[in-house]
Scaffold this motif. Structure first.
Motif, mmCIF file in Angstrom:
data_model
loop_
_atom_site.group_PDB
_atom_site.id
_atom_site.type_symbol
_atom_site.label_atom_id
_atom_site.label_comp_id
_atom_site.label_asym_id
_atom_site.label_seq_id
_atom_site.Cartn_x
_atom_site.Cartn_y
_atom_site.Cartn_z
ATOM 1 N N THR A 63 0.817 -1.216 0.000
ATOM 2 C CA THR A 63 0.000 0.000 0.000
ATOM 3 C C THR A 63 0.845 1.257 0.000
ATOM 4 O OG1 THR A 63 -0.064 -0.079 2.396
ATOM 5 C CG2 THR A 63 -1.933 -1.028 1.214
ATOM 6 N N ASN A 113 -5.123 -3.406 14.984
ATOM 7 C CA ASN A 113 -6.008 -4.182 14.122
ATOM 8 C C ASN A 113 -6.470 -3.427 12.890
ATOM 9 O OD1 ASN A 113 -7.024 -6.855 14.206
ATOM 10 N ND2 ASN A 113 -7.346 -6.494 16.395
ATOM 11 N N THR A 114 -6.898 -2.196 13.092
ATOM 12 C CA THR A 114 -7.395 -1.456 11.935
ATOM 13 C C THR A 114 -6.253 -1.116 10.979
ATOM 14 O OG1 THR A 114 -7.250 0.669 13.071
ATOM 15 C CG2 THR A 114 -9.347 -0.495 13.198
ATOM 16 N N LEU A 115 -5.057 -0.934 11.521
ATOM 17 C CA LEU A 115 -3.914 -0.677 10.636
ATOM 18 C C LEU A 115 -3.628 -1.913 9.791
ATOM 19 C CD1 LEU A 115 -1.440 1.323 12.911
ATOM 20 C CD2 LEU A 115 -2.673 2.160 10.907
ATOM 21 N N LEU A 116 -3.719 -3.050 10.421
ATOM 22 C CA LEU A 116 -3.506 -4.298 9.703
ATOM 23 C C LEU A 116 -4.583 -4.475 8.631
ATOM 24 C CD1 LEU A 116 -1.014 -5.429 10.740
ATOM 25 C CD2 LEU A 116 -2.291 -6.659 12.489
ATOM 26 N N ASN A 117 -5.802 -4.188 9.000
ATOM 27 C CA ASN A 117 -6.911 -4.258 8.034
ATOM 28 C C ASN A 117 -6.677 -3.308 6.862
ATOM 29 O OD1 ASN A 117 -9.561 -4.712 10.494
ATOM 30 N ND2 ASN A 117 -8.157 -6.153 9.563
ATOM 31 N N ALA A 118 -6.044 -2.190 7.174
ATOM 32 C CA ALA A 118 -5.782 -1.209 6.125
ATOM 33 C C ALA A 118 -4.575 -1.618 5.294
ATOM 34 C CB ALA A 118 -5.557 0.167 6.744
ATOM 35 N N GLN A 119 -4.004 -2.751 5.628
ATOM 36 C CA GLN A 119 -2.900 -3.316 4.857
ATOM 37 C C GLN A 119 -1.651 -2.448 4.830
ATOM 38 O OE1 GLN A 119 -5.243 -6.145 4.632
ATOM 39 N NE2 GLN A 119 -3.644 -6.540 3.142
#
Lengths: 342, 342
Positions: A63, A113-119
């Motif tokens: 990303t 978690n949300t950072l990981l989800n945001a790739q």
DNA sequence: TTGTAGGCGTTATCAA
DNA sequence: TTGATAACGCCTACAA
């Protein structure tokens, strides 16, 4: 009314070539004729084409975004580290996503978690004060390839690179300086020992005392927070008892500031009667009524180093191997009036 | 060795159901049986499934990312505004991407472009000092739906919402305060007039003088930057000539600080001989040798308001209409010793 | 030098 | 209640 931006399909239609050609032309692929490249570029500009990085990222798995988690962004230290990271990485096309944990491990987990989800391609973090258990972090290491880099407030986890300053040495230097200035009864404002940085500053203080044949008095170690009020309270506590110190090495500039304020109130002279030295070299320290000595953490440099460590780990990840880096920067002692008796 | 995270395909395979079912179960779709939902959720957890927001964003057109462009992040003002924006928006699932323009319009343009490529849902910005022409910004307005929100340093562009403080009033208040304290010859350290904020502070200063039957002397308006040095220079310049002021209203705390330092050097007493008042209420102002009066810009509030304005514009964008908002916050005057003669 | 087509991981539409 | 499939925009083997 909705303005949808042009895609390579729109361009390919207009030019009667395939999308592949357009894509390749835009990416300056060697096996495309200069003529078509030129044409494609021109029409792309005309149609105000903007590449959709989302689609590209979905395909490539990169990303070009990194996440940063800090307790709060609006402190000189953290915002300066972020500045360093941004300056190092934006040149390479990365964007920097900021999250604040508010010193709460649960918010920290959520952001992770949300950072990981945001790739995101990597995560920089300074753990919160309430981060005791680190399972949530180790878990990421086991289940993803996303590199994590700790800066300043780290935890010892195998496989995680860290960038810190030598807090032990910082504590040692500050204490030694006070000793050399002739102070005999040096007390320490210690921070939350759950964080290594405060543990190390305390240890540096202790070792400096021992090395100079001073005794370590447990009574001389006061636990404060990083606020002005805790510094004021500490002075009250100290002066309420018999053995009054003639020097204070505080692990926080703000607590040190509180101490200065309370000492002034009590008409106790700095640095004649009591010396004060803080930690962080916050901008205000040099503009104080009595400029305050402090230990600088070189935050912008820390951020830049963290950025470089990340880049290296990205390269390594491609090559298969991956070794953690442990960068330790040298703290810098700024001696000002608050601790110069001689 | 590469750990690839599980997708809904992996889950659907394992459970022998379709991806559609998995997707719906994960999104708590009403027409999926509770049993399957439960099963899907369970296996998702087991397989350590993490939703890929990239793919979702590609489909939905919403990345839940917003960009922020500021000159530098590590100043109290900007980092505090960012804090406000982050706190307002992270609750709603947004992430905040930070860019620094380094006061360079070309870097600003580049960031604007890469943010757009990254498909951010909105852009917050404080323009750089070198941003004279605003074509690049207007262009975005015309060709995309991405809302732009200016905070603090704005430009007048139709269709762009702004959140600012009333700098005019800030200048007015500061000057009026000096007048009420009995100062007669008030000079102003003006900032870069290319920025509206400085223009407004200057205008407030002028109007306050006029309203109190003072003359505006062009000689009393000195142009400084936002650094300590420029404040020192200003004092040198002023004292080199005949009519010396008895009060300074500086549009920058740092220039005001420089003034204080130079005045002290010259043994000129504050506030008896000369009053000083700054702008921004930087943290150091209250800890100075002589606590300095200043105008507070309520930066965290500004950030939160900007966040809200963005959310409203997102809602409106869905409904078709889109009106710009102009939020103006009240500045707050902090009167400290540096300007109290009475 | 250029074109075709599949795939990245989701969601949503249309059927069943 | 569930399934098959197209689509989001891009890149890249493989073919031509």
């Amino acid at each position: 009314m909705n303005k949808k931006s042009a895609t390579i399909y729109d361009i390919s239609h207009k030019l009667n070539v395939s999308v592949a050609t357009v894509s390749r032309a835009l990416n300056d692929h060697p096996r495309i004729s200069e003529a078509t490249k030129e044409l494609v570029r021109k029409t792309a500009k005309e149609m105000n084409y903007k590449q959709n990085n989302l689609a590209k990222a979905l395909k490539s798995g990169e990303t070009k975004n990194v996440g940063i988690i800090v307790p709060y962004i609006n402190t000189n230290f953290f915002s300066s580290v972020i500045r360093g990271i941004e300056e190092e990485l934006s040149l390479l096309g990365y964007h920097v996503i900021i999250c604040q944990s508010h010193e709460d491990v649960n918010i920290e987990k959520r952001h992770l978690n949300t950072l990981l989800n945001a790739q995101v391609d990597g995560i920089f973090m300074s753990v919160s004060k309430t981060t005791i258990d680190t399972e949530h972090i180790e878990n990421i290491l086991e289940t993803t390839n996303t590199p994590i880099i700790f800066f300043d407030r780290k935890k010892d986890i195998a496989g995680i690179s860290t960038v810190t300053i030598d807090d032990y040495r910082g504590g040692y230097m500050a204490t030694e300086h006070l000793i050399k200035e002739g102070y005999k009864n040096i007390c320490h404002f210690a921070g939350d020992l759950n964080l290594e940085i405060y543990q190390n500053r305390l240890n540096g203080y202790k070792q400096a005392l021992l090395d100079n044949n001073f005794q370590i008095k447990e009574d001389n170690i006061i636990f404060t927070g990083s606020s002005i009020d805790t510094g004021i309270d500490a002075i009250k506590k100290l002066w309420d008892r018999k053995s009054i110190p003639d020097a204070i090495f505080s692990s926080s500039d703000f607590a040190a500031l509180g101490a200065c304020q309370e000492l002034k109130k009590r008409k106790i002279k700095i640095p004649e009667e009591v010396a004060v030295i803080g930690f962080s070299n916050e901008p205000f320290t040099q503009f104080m009524e009595l400029p305050m000595s402090s230990v600088d953490q070189t935050p912008v440099t820390m951020g830049k180093m963290a950025g470089r460590v990340f880049i290296e780990s990205v390269k390594e990840n491609g090559s298969g191997v991956s070794t953690e880096k442990k960068v330790v920067l040298a703290p810098q002692l700024y001696i000002r009036k608050s601790s110069k008796r001689k």
